[in-house]
Scaffold this motif. Structure first.
Motif, PDB file in Angstrom:
ATOM      1  N   ALA A  59      17.256  32.473  57.874  1.00 38.43           N
ATOM      2  CA  ALA A  59      16.702  33.436  56.914  1.00 38.43           C
ATOM      3  C   ALA A  59      15.531  34.192  57.518  1.00 38.43           C
ATOM      4  N   ALA A  60      14.666  33.491  58.244  1.00 36.93           N
ATOM      5  CA  ALA A  60      13.497  34.144  58.848  1.00 36.93           C
ATOM      6  C   ALA A  60      13.906  35.182  59.882  1.00 36.93           C
ATOM      7  N   MET A  61      15.053  35.007  60.498  1.00 40.79           N
ATOM      8  CA  MET A  61      15.488  35.964  61.500  1.00 40.79           C
ATOM      9  C   MET A  61      16.345  37.085  60.919  1.00 40.79           C
ATOM     10  N   MET A  62      17.047  36.839  59.825  1.00 42.58           N
ATOM     11  CA  MET A  62      17.932  37.856  59.263  1.00 42.58           C
ATOM     12  C   MET A  62      17.251  38.760  58.235  1.00 42.58           C
ATOM     13  N   VAL A  63      16.201  38.279  57.582  1.00 49.70           N
ATOM     14  CA  VAL A  63      15.529  39.088  56.555  1.00 49.70           C
ATOM     15  C   VAL A  63      15.014  40.415  57.120  1.00 49.70           C
ATOM     16  N   PRO A  64      14.389  40.458  58.303  1.00 50.37           N
ATOM     17  CA  PRO A  64      13.934  41.759  58.818  1.00 50.37           C
ATOM     18  C   PRO A  64      15.080  42.754  59.022  1.00 50.37           C
ATOM     19  N   ALA A  65      16.231  42.290  59.460  1.00 54.86           N
ATOM     20  CA  ALA A  65      17.367  43.195  59.655  1.00 54.86           C
ATOM     21  C   ALA A  65      17.840  43.766  58.326  1.00 54.86           C
ATOM     22  N   VAL A  66      17.879  42.929  57.316  1.00 50.71           N
ATOM     23  CA  VAL A  66      18.303  43.394  55.997  1.00 50.71           C
ATOM     24  C   VAL A  66      17.282  44.372  55.420  1.00 50.71           C
ATOM     25  N   LEU A  67      16.005  44.064  55.580  1.00 52.85           N
ATOM     26  CA  LEU A  67      14.968  44.944  55.048  1.00 52.85           C
ATOM     27  C   LEU A  67      14.971  46.317  55.722  1.00 52.85           C
ATOM     28  N   CYS A  68      15.343  46.381  56.990  1.00 48.00           N
ATOM     29  CA  CYS A  68      15.353  47.657  57.706  1.00 48.00           C
ATOM     30  C   CYS A  68      16.452  48.592  57.202  1.00 48.00           C
ATOM     31  N   THR A  69      17.439  48.062  56.503  1.00 45.45           N
ATOM     32  CA  THR A  69      18.489  48.932  55.970  1.00 45.45           C
ATOM     33  C   THR A  69      18.040  49.664  54.704  1.00 45.45           C
ATOM     34  N   VAL A  70      17.007  49.171  54.029  1.00 48.90           N
ATOM     35  CA  VAL A  70      16.550  49.799  52.783  1.00 48.90           C
ATOM     36  C   VAL A  70      16.092  51.247  53.022  1.00 48.90           C
ATOM     37  N   PRO A  71      15.215  51.525  53.998  1.00 51.59           N
ATOM     38  CA  PRO A  71      14.821  52.928  54.215  1.00 51.59           C
ATOM     39  C   PRO A  71      15.971  53.797  54.737  1.00 51.59           C
TER      40      PRO A  71
END
Length: 132
Positions: A59-71
């Motif tokens: 989760a700690a490694m995948m959350v940043p990738a998911v968050l970068c798709t929002v913008p």
């Protein structure tokens, strides 16, 4: 253009996270010197980071990738700042739960802030009329 930059960042961070998750599934003796350290537990050398930390590492490694798709989906400057705020919060939570794995979030935040600065530059270029 800015959407492509955010998607590229999301792909880069996601790719790194997948590689890091793969390496974290190896026994620690494969990528550390724990077997020659007299203070280390020999049984811990045969465990992987995923065995020790569980799903928190993933989760700690995948959350940043998911968050970068929002913008990329909502290309607004305030949405990008909200993503940075969410990533800072996620980094603090990840650091408190799984430790150093959260350091990946900091590198991602630096690139995100640069992309947010690029939002205004791209907007001003788009508003400038072309010479005739």
């Amino acid at each position: 253009m800015i959407r492509a930059a955010w998607l590229l960042l999301a792909l880069a961070v996601g790719g790194f996270a997948m590689i890091a998750t793969y390496v974290a599934s190896w026994p620690q003796s494969q990528f550390t010197s724990c077997e020659i350290d007299p203070a280390s537990d020999p049984a811990a050398c045969t465990e992987s980071l995923l065995d020790q930390g569980g799903a928190g590492y993933v989760a700690a490694m995948m959350v940043p990738a998911v968050l970068c798709t929002v913008p990329a989906l909502i290309p607004r400057r305030n949405g990008a700042w909200a993503t940075v705020a969410a990533l800072i919060t996620a980094a603090i939570i990840a650091f408190a739960t799984v430790g150093g794995v959260a350091m990946m979030c900091i590198a991602t935040q630096v690139v995100e802030v640069l992309l947010i600065g690029d939002h205004s530059r791209m907007k001003s270029e788009a508003d400038t009329p072309y010479p005739t």
